[in-house]
Design a protein around this motif. Structure first.
Motif, PDB file in Angstrom:
ATOM      1  N   LEU A 118       0.826  -1.204   0.000  1.00  0.00           N
ATOM      2  CA  LEU A 118       0.000   0.000   0.000  1.00  0.00           C
ATOM      3  C   LEU A 118       0.870   1.268   0.000  1.00  0.00           C
ATOM      4  O   LEU A 118       0.559   2.239  -0.687  1.00  0.00           O
ATOM      5  CB  LEU A 118      -0.931  -0.015   1.206  1.00  0.00           C
TER       6      LEU A 118
ATOM      7  N   THR B  99      -2.548  -1.920  -4.838  1.00  0.00           N
ATOM      8  CA  THR B  99      -3.597  -1.730  -3.838  1.00  0.00           C
ATOM      9  C   THR B  99      -4.480  -2.973  -3.744  1.00  0.00           C
ATOM     10  O   THR B  99      -4.821  -3.423  -2.640  1.00  0.00           O
ATOM     11  CB  THR B  99      -4.453  -0.492  -4.182  1.00  0.00           C
TER      12      THR B  99
ATOM     13  N   SER C 236      -2.548  -5.688  -1.995  1.00  0.00           N
ATOM     14  CA  SER C 236      -2.495  -5.393  -0.566  1.00  0.00           C
ATOM     15  C   SER C 236      -3.787  -5.825   0.116  1.00  0.00           C
ATOM     16  O   SER C 236      -3.767  -6.444   1.183  1.00  0.00           O
ATOM     17  CB  SER C 236      -2.251  -3.895  -0.344  1.00  0.00           C
ATOM     18  N   THR C 237      -4.910  -5.500  -0.508  1.00  0.00           N
ATOM     19  CA  THR C 237      -6.211  -5.868   0.050  1.00  0.00           C
ATOM     20  C   THR C 237      -6.361  -7.386   0.120  1.00  0.00           C
ATOM     21  O   THR C 237      -6.815  -7.932   1.131  1.00  0.00           O
ATOM     22  CB  THR C 237      -7.342  -5.264  -0.800  1.00  0.00           C
TER      23      THR C 237
ATOM     24  N   ARG D  36      -4.088  -8.749   2.874  1.00  0.00           N
ATOM     25  CA  ARG D  36      -4.657  -8.456   4.198  1.00  0.00           C
ATOM     26  C   ARG D  36      -5.827  -9.416   4.486  1.00  0.00           C
ATOM     27  O   ARG D  36      -5.957  -9.933   5.597  1.00  0.00           O
ATOM     28  CB  ARG D  36      -5.139  -7.024   4.277  1.00  0.00           C
ATOM     29  N   SER D  37      -6.675  -9.669   3.494  1.00  0.00           N
ATOM     30  CA  SER D  37      -7.791 -10.609   3.665  1.00  0.00           C
ATOM     31  C   SER D  37      -7.283 -12.014   3.951  1.00  0.00           C
ATOM     32  O   SER D  37      -7.846 -12.725   4.793  1.00  0.00           O
ATOM     33  CB  SER D  37      -8.664 -10.640   2.412  1.00  0.00           C
TER      34      SER D  37
END
Length: 111
Positions: free
Chosen positions: A21, A72, A75-76, A79-80
């Motif tokens: 990010l 991005t 990154s999402t 993170r998930s």
């Protein structure tokens, strides 16, 4: 936790998501400055140079935006994945704890 030579560390996963990010943000901040791009336009430079700079700037802006969006999204997703791993690990630990807490040891006879 290690599985068949693979290792999972939620803190590392979360840290990697933050780094992706941050890179995306730096790419967005480092876009070509509009004033710098206009300095190469005619009549300040030859028409061919002006067109080449304009084409390059447009291409670079598109590629930069695409890369920032990709980072991005990665990154999402990372993170998930880290959140899912943590949830699964906690649920597995709770089930194991429940099994151990509700079990009793009954010595068997050896024959």
């Amino acid at each position: 936790m290690t599985f068949g030579g693979y290792r999972a560390a939620p803190d590392s996963i979360d840290g990697s998501a933050h780094i992706l990010l941050e890179i995306a943000g730096l790419l967005e901040q480092g876009r070509l400055d509009g004033d710098a791009g206009t300095m190469a336009r005619a009549p300040r430079s030859h028409q061919d140079v002006s067109e080449a700079v304009h084409d390059f700037a447009g291409f670079a802006a598109d590629q930069g935006t695409d890369l920032a969006a990709l980072l991005t999204a990665l990154s999402t997703l990372l993170r998930s994945t880290g959140n899912a791993y943590t949830s699964t690990e906690a649920a597995t630990a709770a089930e194991l704890r429940s099994f151990v807490d509700s079990s009793t040891y009954a010595p068997g006879k050896r024959g």
